[in-house]
Design a protein around this motif. Sequence first.
Motif, mmCIF file in Angstrom:
data_model
loop_
_atom_site.group_PDB
_atom_site.id
_atom_site.type_symbol
_atom_site.label_atom_id
_atom_site.label_comp_id
_atom_site.label_asym_id
_atom_site.label_seq_id
_atom_site.Cartn_x
_atom_site.Cartn_y
_atom_site.Cartn_z
ATOM 1 N N PRO A 100 0.641 -1.324 -0.029
ATOM 2 C CA PRO A 100 0.068 0.276 0.119
ATOM 3 C C PRO A 100 0.706 1.253 -0.060
ATOM 4 C CG PRO A 100 -0.819 -1.579 1.488
ATOM 5 C CD PRO A 100 0.250 -2.366 1.046
ATOM 6 N N GLU A 101 1.748 1.409 0.871
ATOM 7 C CA GLU A 101 2.502 2.449 1.091
ATOM 8 C C GLU A 101 3.337 2.942 -0.374
ATOM 9 O OE1 GLU A 101 5.887 4.716 3.768
ATOM 10 O OE2 GLU A 101 4.852 3.024 4.488
ATOM 11 N N PRO A 102 4.133 2.257 -0.804
ATOM 12 C CA PRO A 102 4.763 2.574 -1.920
ATOM 13 C C PRO A 102 3.972 2.530 -3.239
ATOM 14 C CG PRO A 102 5.466 0.319 -1.265
ATOM 15 C CD PRO A 102 4.786 0.654 -0.158
ATOM 16 N N LEU A 103 2.973 1.909 -3.210
ATOM 17 C CA LEU A 103 1.987 1.906 -4.376
ATOM 18 C C LEU A 103 1.344 3.277 -4.471
ATOM 19 C CD1 LEU A 103 0.938 0.333 -6.806
ATOM 20 C CD2 LEU A 103 -0.950 -0.367 -5.368
ATOM 21 N N LYS A 104 0.973 3.633 -3.326
ATOM 22 C CA LYS A 104 0.004 5.060 -3.278
ATOM 23 C C LYS A 104 1.190 6.015 -3.554
ATOM 24 C CE LYS A 104 -2.202 7.950 -0.038
ATOM 25 N NZ LYS A 104 -1.721 9.157 -0.112
ATOM 26 N N LYS A 105 2.359 6.021 -3.474
ATOM 27 C CA LYS A 105 3.466 6.903 -3.677
ATOM 28 C C LYS A 105 3.599 6.979 -5.179
ATOM 29 C CE LYS A 105 8.068 8.300 -2.492
ATOM 30 N NZ LYS A 105 9.589 7.962 -1.907
ATOM 31 N N MET A 106 3.587 5.697 -5.840
ATOM 32 C CA MET A 106 3.829 5.516 -7.278
ATOM 33 C C MET A 106 2.605 6.069 -8.015
ATOM 34 S SD MET A 106 4.437 1.685 -9.294
ATOM 35 C CE MET A 106 5.349 1.394 -7.950
ATOM 36 N N GLY A 107 1.413 5.997 -7.485
ATOM 37 C CA GLY A 107 0.105 6.383 -8.036
ATOM 38 C C GLY A 107 0.144 7.753 -8.087
ATOM 39 N N LYS A 123 12.715 -7.060 -5.582
ATOM 40 C CA LYS A 123 12.059 -7.745 -4.609
ATOM 41 C C LYS A 123 10.965 -6.812 -3.829
ATOM 42 C CE LYS A 123 14.897 -11.214 -4.461
ATOM 43 N NZ LYS A 123 14.187 -12.994 -4.602
ATOM 44 N N SER A 124 10.902 -5.647 -4.180
ATOM 45 C CA SER A 124 9.960 -4.888 -3.527
ATOM 46 C C SER A 124 9.360 -3.546 -4.386
ATOM 47 C CB SER A 124 10.385 -4.238 -2.038
ATOM 48 O OG SER A 124 11.464 -3.261 -2.353
ATOM 49 N N LEU A 125 8.250 -3.143 -4.008
ATOM 50 C CA LEU A 125 7.810 -1.689 -4.872
ATOM 51 C C LEU A 125 8.638 -0.679 -4.341
ATOM 52 C CD1 LEU A 125 3.887 -2.035 -4.866
ATOM 53 C CD2 LEU A 125 5.639 -2.908 -6.505
ATOM 54 N N ASP A 126 9.152 -0.622 -3.369
ATOM 55 C CA ASP A 126 10.256 0.498 -2.905
ATOM 56 C C ASP A 126 11.377 0.367 -4.028
ATOM 57 O OD1 ASP A 126 8.993 1.622 -0.426
ATOM 58 O OD2 ASP A 126 9.741 0.044 0.710
ATOM 59 N N GLU A 127 11.899 -0.810 -4.214
ATOM 60 C CA GLU A 127 12.942 -0.964 -5.162
ATOM 61 C C GLU A 127 12.502 -0.312 -6.521
ATOM 62 O OE1 GLU A 127 15.861 -4.387 -6.850
ATOM 63 O OE2 GLU A 127 14.814 -4.717 -5.208
ATOM 64 N N LEU A 128 11.196 -0.723 -6.925
ATOM 65 C CA LEU A 128 10.748 -0.147 -8.203
ATOM 66 C C LEU A 128 10.757 1.156 -8.139
ATOM 67 C CD1 LEU A 128 9.534 -0.581 -11.251
ATOM 68 C CD2 LEU A 128 7.379 -1.228 -9.873
ATOM 69 N N ASN A 129 10.036 1.845 -7.122
ATOM 70 C CA ASN A 129 9.916 3.434 -7.196
ATOM 71 C C ASN A 129 11.326 4.052 -7.294
ATOM 72 O OD1 ASN A 129 7.321 3.653 -6.797
ATOM 73 N ND2 ASN A 129 7.328 3.790 -4.509
ATOM 74 N N THR A 130 12.540 3.694 -6.835
ATOM 75 C CA THR A 130 13.673 4.129 -6.976
ATOM 76 C C THR A 130 14.078 3.955 -8.438
ATOM 77 O OG1 THR A 130 14.466 3.616 -4.831
ATOM 78 C CG2 THR A 130 16.316 3.609 -6.406
ATOM 79 N N MET A 131 13.645 2.819 -9.056
ATOM 80 C CA MET A 131 13.890 2.681 -10.581
ATOM 81 C C MET A 131 13.215 3.851 -11.381
ATOM 82 S SD MET A 131 13.910 -1.372 -10.809
ATOM 83 C CE MET A 131 13.980 -1.296 -12.503
ATOM 84 N N LEU A 132 12.065 4.181 -10.801
ATOM 85 C CA LEU A 132 11.035 5.030 -11.567
ATOM 86 C C LEU A 132 11.516 6.340 -11.141
ATOM 87 C CD1 LEU A 132 7.731 3.125 -11.156
ATOM 88 C CD2 LEU A 132 8.907 3.673 -13.286
ATOM 89 N N GLY A 133 12.475 6.789 -10.189
ATOM 90 C CA GLY A 133 13.010 8.073 -9.994
ATOM 91 C C GLY A 133 11.960 8.646 -8.887
ATOM 92 N N ILE A 134 11.452 7.777 -8.172
ATOM 93 C CA ILE A 134 10.450 8.577 -7.203
ATOM 94 C C ILE A 134 11.243 8.530 -5.832
ATOM 95 C CG2 ILE A 134 8.382 8.218 -5.804
ATOM 96 C CD1 ILE A 134 7.135 6.724 -8.285
#
Length: 226
Positions: A106-113, A215-226
């Motif tokens: 929930p937390e990293p997905l909300k940030k991504m959205g 391994k996590s959406l936090d890692e994906l957020n980093t890849m997306l520049g968030i």
Amino acid sequence: MPIPSFRFRPKYVSFDCYGTLIEWPMTPITRELVGDQIPAEHWDQFVKEFRGYRYDSVLGKYYPYEETLQDAFEGVCRKWGVKAAPDAGKRFADGVRSWGPHADVPEPLKKMGENYKLVILSNAGDAFLEESVPRLGADFHAVFTAEQAGYYKPRYAAFEYMLDQLDASPEDFVHVSSHTRYDLMPMHDMGFRNLVLLDRGCDPVTHGYDYVTVKSLDELNTMLGI
């Protein structure tokens, strides 16, 4: 080792839903249904083969998701010579509708959205997503289902439906899934190149399909520049 970043800004970050974002505790329900009909030493193989029958059940003409679960369960039970409960499909479907998000979602997905347009392409029907998506706690630009498309993943037509509805091309997406066979392998063959395996142990990590493993959406957020 530094986390790699994408060299473009995608128009959409798309997701598989169940197993990837929503928990997928299918095995406990399977154990309740089978009971002691399968010896303990063969249990892991039975579960593995049930997974294969579920995959096989969605490769043909579309029919309701609950029925695919029933057919898959009857198929694996028939192979193993055990009795299949006539209401297994309903019990599995009730489980799917009741499950919530993985704790790390929930937390990293909300940030991504808040930074990208989020999309779901799911193999479940509309009624399942209507219950599950609000539990994710993020804003979604679009939610597409096999029921809408008339095809299940990994059929190409399921992904073509998403592209048509968004008037988009494969180059517009970063797509995230925990399932290689349903999502990442067919999408690679269709020309999608920005593919991400969120590794939750659902499928073996395969080679030759050019996806990035996180391994996590936090890692994906980093890849997306968030």
